[in-house]
Design an enzyme around this catalytic site. Structure first.
Site, short mmCIF file in Angstrom:
data_model
loop_
_atom_site.label_atom_id
_atom_site.label_comp_id
_atom_site.label_asym_id
_atom_site.label_seq_id
_atom_site.Cartn_x
_atom_site.Cartn_y
_atom_site.Cartn_z
N ASP A 80 0.69 -1.28 0.46
CA ASP A 80 -0.07 -0.42 0.37
C ASP A 80 1.04 1.53 0.23
OD1 ASP A 80 -2.28 -1.83 0.66
OD2 ASP A 80 -2.85 -0.64 1.69
N HIS A 84 3.71 -2.13 3.89
CA HIS A 84 3.51 -0.55 3.94
C HIS A 84 5.23 0.06 2.73
CE1 HIS A 84 -0.37 -0.48 5.75
NE2 HIS A 84 -0.69 0.63 4.74
#
Length: 260
Positions: free
Chosen positions: A72, A221
């Site tokens: 992400d 992430h």
């Protein structure tokens, strides 16, 4: 990319005939699960059938030692190039869920992702909480980001969506599904989005390895230096344990996901 285009067209065609017999619930959920460890998939409780009802995915075959890397990206901290370098060196596919802010600010990295064979998914143009947005606003948000992705890269369609902060409800699942998106959740993740917290690569490595299981969709992430530094070690160790790395695109075929 041909598979993505085919699946998108099929999904959009089928959406015209899709309907539900009951009004979808607007109760908001923050996605989560009960970890099981020892290479066992987590317990998703009622989330599993709810996600499946709207053709979403959260893991692959729990009997196959195959895992799927997803990242992400809301903003850049200078580590995505390292992540891409490792993926290229190790020949591992990944899916990057991007926000509009990221696409606007990091065009060269976005182009590189697609050029090197990775898939870009929609993570909401404005990182909206779709449970609080109207259907028209959701459509507008998704379309805006799709158009950015297609204008900056040679990815000609955007099939996959991941809700911002993992917040969703039945109504948002129905809307995105009817628009032709496949909602992608996950079964391996940890708190790794605080860019000011550095615990070392071994911390990220251990967090993933203690949760890993056959069929895992891994969420990381790229703002984390720990993740960037751990990625090569993770790939090597997983392969050593007999795991393969698959693409989310291939997962649809392997799971025979019914597109409406």
């Amino acid at each position: 990319m041909k598979k993505v285009m085919f699946l998108t067209i099929l999904c959009l065609l089928c959406s015209f005939s899709y309907s539900t017999s009951a009004t979808p619930s607007e109760e908001t959920y923050g996605y989560g699960y009960k970890k099981q460890y020892n290479e066992q998939p987590p317990d998703l409780g009622f989330y599993a059938p709810l996600i499946e009802k709207y053709n979403g995915i959260y893991m692959g075959d729990p009997n196959k030692k195959k895992v799927y890397l997803t990242f992400d990206n809301g903003y850049e901290q200078g580590y995505t190039s390292t992540v891409l370098d490792v993926l290229k060196e190790k020949q591992v596919p990944a899916t990057f869920f991007l926000t509009g802010h990221y696409v606007d600010d990091e065009k060269e990295l976005v182009k590189r992702m697609v050029k090197e064979g990775h898939i870009i998914g929609n993570h909401s143009n404005k990182h909206l909480d779709f449970t609080k947005a109207s259907e028209s606003k959701i459509k507008q948000d998704l379309k805006a980001l799709d158009e950015k992705i297609k204008s900056y890269t040679n990815q000609d369609s955007v099939l996959f969506f991941r809700p911002a902060e993992g917040r969703f409800n039945e109504k948002s699942l129905e809307i995105t599904n009817n628009l032709g998106y496949v909602n992608v959740f996950w079964t391996v993740a940890f708190v790794d989005w605080h860019s000011d917290r550095k615990n070392g690569w071994k911390h990220a490595f251990n967090e993933v390895m203690e949760q890993i299981h056959p069929g895992a969709i891994i969420l990381l992430h790229t703002v984390s230096q720990d993740n960037a530094d751990a990625l090569s070690h993770l790939i090597d160790e997983l392969r050593k344990r007999g795991y393969e790395f698959g693409s989310i695109e291939d997962l649809l075929w392997e799971k025979h996901v019914p597109l409406h």
